[in-house]
Design a protein around this motif. Structure first.
Motif, PDB file in Angstrom:
ATOM      1  N   UNK A 187       0.828  -1.204   0.000  1.00 44.77           N
ATOM      2  CA  UNK A 187       0.000   0.000   0.000  1.00 44.77           C
ATOM      3  C   UNK A 187       0.866   1.259   0.000  1.00 44.77           C
ATOM      4  N   UNK A 188       0.460   2.245  -0.793  1.00 41.64           N
ATOM      5  CA  UNK A 188       1.136   3.539  -0.851  1.00 41.64           C
ATOM      6  C   UNK A 188       0.068   4.628  -0.887  1.00 41.64           C
ATOM      7  N   UNK A 189       0.373   5.776  -0.306  1.00 44.06           N
ATOM      8  CA  UNK A 189      -0.551   6.902  -0.332  1.00 44.06           C
ATOM      9  C   UNK A 189       0.219   8.203  -0.426  1.00 44.06           C
ATOM     10  N   UNK A 195       0.131   8.057  12.771  1.00 39.33           N
ATOM     11  CA  UNK A 195      -0.551   6.961  13.462  1.00 39.33           C
ATOM     12  C   UNK A 195      -1.635   6.299  12.647  1.00 39.33           C
ATOM     13  N   UNK A 196      -1.932   6.861  11.451  1.00 37.48           N
ATOM     14  CA  UNK A 196      -2.981   6.303  10.598  1.00 37.48           C
ATOM     15  C   UNK A 196      -2.484   6.185   9.156  1.00 37.48           C
ATOM     16  N   UNK A 197      -1.386   5.440   8.921  1.00 38.52           N
ATOM     17  CA  UNK A 197      -0.862   5.297   7.562  1.00 38.52           C
ATOM     18  C   UNK A 197      -1.732   4.370   6.727  1.00 38.52           C
ATOM     19  N   UNK A 226      -2.802   0.049  -4.213  1.00 42.26           N
ATOM     20  CA  UNK A 226      -2.498  -1.261  -3.666  1.00 42.26           C
ATOM     21  C   UNK A 226      -2.196  -2.201  -4.823  1.00 42.26           C
ATOM     22  N   UNK A 227      -1.242  -3.083  -4.632  1.00 40.71           N
ATOM     23  CA  UNK A 227      -1.023  -4.152  -5.592  1.00 40.71           C
ATOM     24  C   UNK A 227      -1.870  -5.355  -5.186  1.00 40.71           C
ATOM     25  N   UNK A 267       6.561  -3.661  -9.837  1.00 38.70           N
ATOM     26  CA  UNK A 267       5.895  -2.879  -8.794  1.00 38.70           C
ATOM     27  C   UNK A 267       5.237  -1.624  -9.348  1.00 38.70           C
ATOM     28  N   UNK A 268       4.175  -1.211  -8.683  1.00 37.16           N
ATOM     29  CA  UNK A 268       3.426  -0.037  -9.107  1.00 37.16           C
ATOM     30  C   UNK A 268       3.912   1.192  -8.360  1.00 37.16           C
ATOM     31  N   UNK A 269       3.945   2.320  -9.049  1.00 37.29           N
ATOM     32  CA  UNK A 269       4.332   3.582  -8.431  1.00 37.29           C
ATOM     33  C   UNK A 269       3.114   4.442  -8.176  1.00 37.29           C
ATOM     34  N   UNK A 270       3.174   5.191  -7.103  1.00 41.76           N
ATOM     35  CA  UNK A 270       2.034   6.030  -6.746  1.00 41.76           C
ATOM     36  C   UNK A 270       1.841   7.159  -7.740  1.00 41.76           C
TER      37      UNK A 270
END
Length: 346
Positions: A187-189, A195-197, A226-227, A267-270
């Motif tokens: 997961x990436x954002x 505290x809430x990644x 997300x992958x 892999x996927x990039x954001x």
């Protein structure tokens, strides 16, 4: 002694700067330290040491040249392949439901806007069909809207939300009974509250304190990707079902969201490349003009951290092309000052 030898204003520095003949530099250091001229063997050894320092300096330029010739083109080709392949397909919702009784409405951009009843907690269910033969990633965008408190993207009074769990199942189109859970990973954002990644949205814990939130960046769009743990797809189409579990309380539910999928290589990039670079990537490599190839190469060079390190080392060496002579002279002085002959004389 080390500090005295390294002093930029000492006699060694002035000697090297004023005398370009390395043999004479060596002779002067021997006379200064040991009060005698060097033997031919000692001169030869000292010259070898000075040349070794130059070789150490030259290796930075050689390493940079080798990297640019042998490594960088391959890395750019791999990067282009991954970047050019990322194409997010926005899903058109087939069905939307709120367990808490909120009204979910499809917007013209295929986003979903929550309105009406605003329960303390909620679970959204979203389904869509795709003909993409192989799904490798999912993207969720949470979007601001004028109808939301603080413009959202959440429905809490301050515009926040907490996505406790984001889950996916897949089934052949037309046969929901064969739905199977699909694991989500990596997961990436673009932003996560302390505290809430975003990683907490797929940790298997639906409790209120474990999830993704965006305080204090309210009223802004945010993106998470997300992958899928395995490729997802069925020959006749695939029915994708998403669950957005939001159990934090206090009306911390999502106000507006949009879901997309991709079949790009992991892999996927954001973040994708800037629009001008994306336009160049869309052109087949053989069809690019020399100017376009140069622009694309220059862009990638700015992204490559290993190249930047090698460039820095080579640039520092180039700033002081004579620095190797000084290092060699300092090493010679150090060796003589620590020799038995000097210590005995003292």
């Amino acid at each position: 002694i080390a500090g005295a030898i390294a002093d930029p204003n000492n006699r060694i520095t002035k000697l090297v700067a004023g005398e370009k003949d390395d043999r004479k530099v060596i002779e002067e250091i021997f006379l200064s330290v040991l009060c005698r001229p060097p033997s031919e063997q000692e001169v030869a050894s000292a010259l070898d040491a000075i040349r070794a320092e130059k070789e150490e300096q030259d290796k930075h330029a050689a390493a940079l040249a080798a990297y640019e010739r042998d490594v960088l083109p391959k890395k750019q080709a791999e990067w282009e392949q991954n970047q050019a392949a990322i194409n997010w397909v926005v899903l058109e919702p087939a069905s939307m439901a709120s367990a808490g009784g909120a009204m979910l409405t499809r917007q013209s951009d295929n986003s979903v806007l929550a309105g009406g009843n605003n329960p303390p907690t909620d679970t959204f269910n979203f389904t869509a069909q795709t003909d993409l033969p192989s799904v490798t990633g999912v993207r969720i965008e949470v979007l601001p809207d004028d109808s939301l408190a603080a413009k959202g993207p959440g429905r809490a009074p301050n515009g926040n939300f907490v996505l406790n769990e984001f889950k996916l199942t897949a089934a052949p189109a037309g046969d929901a009974s064969q739905a199977k859970p699909i694991g989500l990973q990596n997961a990436q954002a673009d932003f996560g509250q302390d505290g809430f990644p975003i990683t907490l949205a797929i940790d298997g814990n639906a409790q209120g304190s474990s999830g993704w939130a965006v305080s204090a960046k309210f009223g802004e769009p945010h993106t998470a990707i997300f992958e899928t743990a395995q490729d997802v797809g069925h020959p006749g189409g695939t029915l994708l079902s998403f669950t957005l579990d939001q159990q934090f309380g206090g009306q911390h539910t999502i106000g507006r969201f949009r879901i997309s999928i991709t079949g790009a290589k992991r892999p996927l990039g954001l973040q994708g490349p800037p629009a001008p670079i994306a336009a160049l990537l869309a052109i087949a490599p053989d069809a690019r003009t020399p100017e376009q190839k140069t622009e694309l190469a220059n862009h990638f060079r700015l992204l490559d951290t290993e190249l930047a390190t090698l460039q820095h080392l080579a640039a520092e060496a180039a700033k002081q092309p004579e620095a190797y002579r000084l290092l060699g002279a300092q090493d010679l002085a150090w060796a003589l000052l620590n020799s038995p002959a000097f210590l005995f004389n003292r």
